[in-house]
Write a protein that holds these residues in place. Structure first.
Motif, short mmCIF file in Angstrom:
data_model
loop_
_atom_site.label_atom_id
_atom_site.label_comp_id
_atom_site.label_asym_id
_atom_site.label_seq_id
_atom_site.Cartn_x
_atom_site.Cartn_y
_atom_site.Cartn_z
N TYR A 18 -28.54 8.67 38.36
CA TYR A 18 -27.20 8.95 38.91
C TYR A 18 -27.09 10.44 39.18
O TYR A 18 -27.33 11.26 38.28
N PHE A 19 -26.74 10.80 40.41
CA PHE A 19 -26.58 12.21 40.77
C PHE A 19 -25.20 12.42 41.41
O PHE A 19 -24.85 11.68 42.34
N PRO A 20 -24.45 13.43 40.97
CA PRO A 20 -23.21 13.75 41.67
C PRO A 20 -23.54 14.13 43.12
O PRO A 20 -24.47 14.89 43.35
N GLY A 21 -22.79 13.58 44.06
CA GLY A 21 -23.06 13.87 45.47
C GLY A 21 -21.81 13.71 46.32
O GLY A 21 -20.69 13.93 45.85
N GLY A 22 -22.01 13.31 47.55
CA GLY A 22 -20.93 13.31 48.55
C GLY A 22 -20.98 14.66 49.24
O GLY A 22 -21.16 15.70 48.59
N LYS A 23 -20.84 14.65 50.57
CA LYS A 23 -20.99 15.91 51.30
C LYS A 23 -19.99 16.98 50.85
O LYS A 23 -20.33 18.16 50.73
N GLY A 24 -18.73 16.55 50.60
CA GLY A 24 -17.74 17.52 50.17
C GLY A 24 -18.14 18.19 48.86
O GLY A 24 -18.14 19.42 48.73
N GLY A 25 -18.49 17.35 47.88
CA GLY A 25 -18.90 17.88 46.58
C GLY A 25 -20.14 18.76 46.69
O GLY A 25 -20.23 19.83 46.09
N ASN A 26 -21.10 18.31 47.47
CA ASN A 26 -22.34 19.09 47.63
C ASN A 26 -22.04 20.46 48.26
O ASN A 26 -22.60 21.49 47.83
N GLN A 27 -21.19 20.47 49.26
CA GLN A 27 -20.89 21.75 49.92
C GLN A 27 -20.09 22.67 49.00
O GLN A 27 -20.30 23.89 49.01
N ALA A 28 -19.21 22.07 48.19
CA ALA A 28 -18.47 22.88 47.21
C ALA A 28 -19.44 23.53 46.22
O ALA A 28 -19.36 24.73 45.92
N VAL A 29 -20.39 22.74 45.73
CA VAL A 29 -21.38 23.27 44.79
C VAL A 29 -22.27 24.30 45.50
O VAL A 29 -22.60 25.36 44.94
N GLY A 30 -22.62 24.01 46.77
CA GLY A 30 -23.44 24.96 47.54
C GLY A 30 -22.76 26.31 47.65
O GLY A 30 -23.41 27.35 47.49
N CYS A 31 -21.46 26.33 47.89
CA CYS A 31 -20.72 27.59 47.99
C CYS A 31 -20.59 28.26 46.62
O CYS A 31 -20.76 29.48 46.49
N ALA A 32 -20.27 27.46 45.60
CA ALA A 32 -20.08 28.04 44.26
C ALA A 32 -21.37 28.67 43.74
O ALA A 32 -21.36 29.76 43.17
N ARG A 33 -22.50 28.00 43.97
CA ARG A 33 -23.77 28.55 43.45
C ARG A 33 -24.20 29.79 44.22
O ARG A 33 -25.07 30.54 43.76
N GLN A 34 -23.60 30.02 45.39
CA GLN A 34 -23.87 31.27 46.11
C GLN A 34 -22.86 32.36 45.73
O GLN A 34 -22.85 33.43 46.35
N GLY A 35 -22.01 32.09 44.76
CA GLY A 35 -21.16 33.14 44.21
C GLY A 35 -19.72 33.13 44.69
O GLY A 35 -18.96 34.04 44.34
N ALA A 36 -19.31 32.13 45.50
CA ALA A 36 -17.92 32.11 45.97
C ALA A 36 -17.00 31.51 44.92
O ALA A 36 -17.44 30.80 44.01
N SER A 37 -15.71 31.81 45.06
CA SER A 37 -14.69 31.15 44.25
C SER A 37 -14.24 29.92 45.03
O SER A 37 -13.77 30.05 46.16
N VAL A 38 -14.43 28.74 44.47
CA VAL A 38 -14.25 27.50 45.26
C VAL A 38 -13.20 26.59 44.63
O VAL A 38 -13.18 26.40 43.41
#
Ligand code: ADP
Length: 315
Positions: A48-68
């Protein structure tokens, strides 16, 4: 390609990004081969992996240092709780992810065989009932620099948010995935359109597989009012198009084991670079570097790299 050095957090405030979109639990089943009609086979494993494009993009932005912050919807079940917890662990604001008691959390059932072929069934569940309150949306947009969206949630919500964002001075990034026809009024609301070759082809009705064709597709969107376009071309790389022209950026040569979330990872690194004052070409370069790491790891959100990891990749 040009080298870039983004301002450090101490030199520039952290960009505030609002993501409106889908949340799915990905159930990845490994099989030696897919079952035929009416056949039952034994699977090798399930994860089981957390996913969904919205969630993935939120994590993508957060891991690049943004406040999301995320606007989404889940069901009253264990998957919904797990998805919210996974976002919270990344420091992503989850106050606007209500629970829908009437439907289940979105689920993607992914069957992967020994040839690494995927067969995927997505059940949207609560994603399909996302209708954000306009006043909540307005206050979130006011506090955000950029709004990121995809099309795994109802189109009226996406259109309302894009229009409101433009009015409130918040930049809009749209990833038109899965592709569907969009009203002409939407294009001028979009600052940055990020899409893959099949999405570009579906929207422009023109074949898109080579960089020159991707550049032409980019011009199609520019002509309709989008300010900048990035077409990703899988293992080939990506093409960036804006009023100054188009440029092709080859992908990093890596051995891909699972391309799930590659586009979402690319988008996160691109958006955070732009939101931090980087150019479009610098954003695409960071997107390629981030996606090259993503494709070397299995799963959606677990494979999205941090900013530190991206900065260690070759430029
Ligand atoms: P999506 O996941 O949205 O379909 P793509 O398949 O175009 O998007 O991939 C997005 C980005 O991921 C590409 O621009 C590229 O940087 C990277 N990528 C995808 N597949 C590979 C690969 N096999 N090798 C290296 N990079 C890849």
């Amino acid at each position: 390609m040009s080298k870039m050095s983004l301002p450090s957090a101490s030199q520039q405030s952290v960009p505030a990004i609002l993501v409106l979109g889908s949340l799915n639990m990905d159930m990845v089943v490994r099989v030696s081969r897919a079952p035929g009609d009416g056949e039952t086979i034994e699977g090798q494993s399930i994860a089981y992996f957390p996913g969904g494009k919205g969630g993935n993009q939120a994590v993508g932005c957060a891991r690049q240092g943004a406040s999301v912050c995320m606007i989404g919807r889940v069901g009253a079940d264990a998957h919904g709780a797990a998805l919210r917890a996974a976002l919270a662990q990344e420091g992503i604001g989850c106050d606007d992810i209500p629970t829908d008691d009437a439907v289940a959390t979105g689920v993607a059932v992914v069957m992967v065989d020994d040839q690494a072929q995927n067969r995927i069934v997505v059940v949207p569940g609560a994603n399909g009932t996302l209708h954000p309150d306009p006043s909540v949306l307005a206050s979130r947009l006011k506090a955000s620099d950029w709004l990121v969206m995809q099309l795994e949630v109802p189109l009226p919500a996406v259109l309302m948010a894009a229009e409101q964002a433009q009015k409130s001075g918040c930049r809009v990034v749209l990833n038109p995935s899965p592709s569907q026809s969009l009203p002409a009024e939407v294009w001028p609301w979009i600052d940055t359109l990020v899409l893959n070759e099949s999405e570009a082809q579906a929207l422009t009705q023109v074949s898109v597989s080579r960089p020159e064709e991707a550049a032409q597709a980019g011009q199609w969107f520019l002509f309709r009012g989008v300010r900048q376009v990035v077409v990703t071309l899988g293992a080939q790389g990506a093409v960036a198009v804006d009023a100054k022209g188009g440029s092709f950026h080859p992908a990093l040569p890596v051995k891909a084991v699972d391309t799930t979330a590659a586009g979402d990872t690319f988008l996160g690194a691109l958006v955070v670079t732009l939101a931090s004052g980087g150019t479009l070409n610098e954003g695409v370069t960071m997107g390629l570097r981030a996606a090259s790491l993503c494709v070397q790891t299995v799963g959606a959100q677990p494979s999205i790299p941090t900013r530190a990891a991206v900065l260690r990749t070759p430029q």
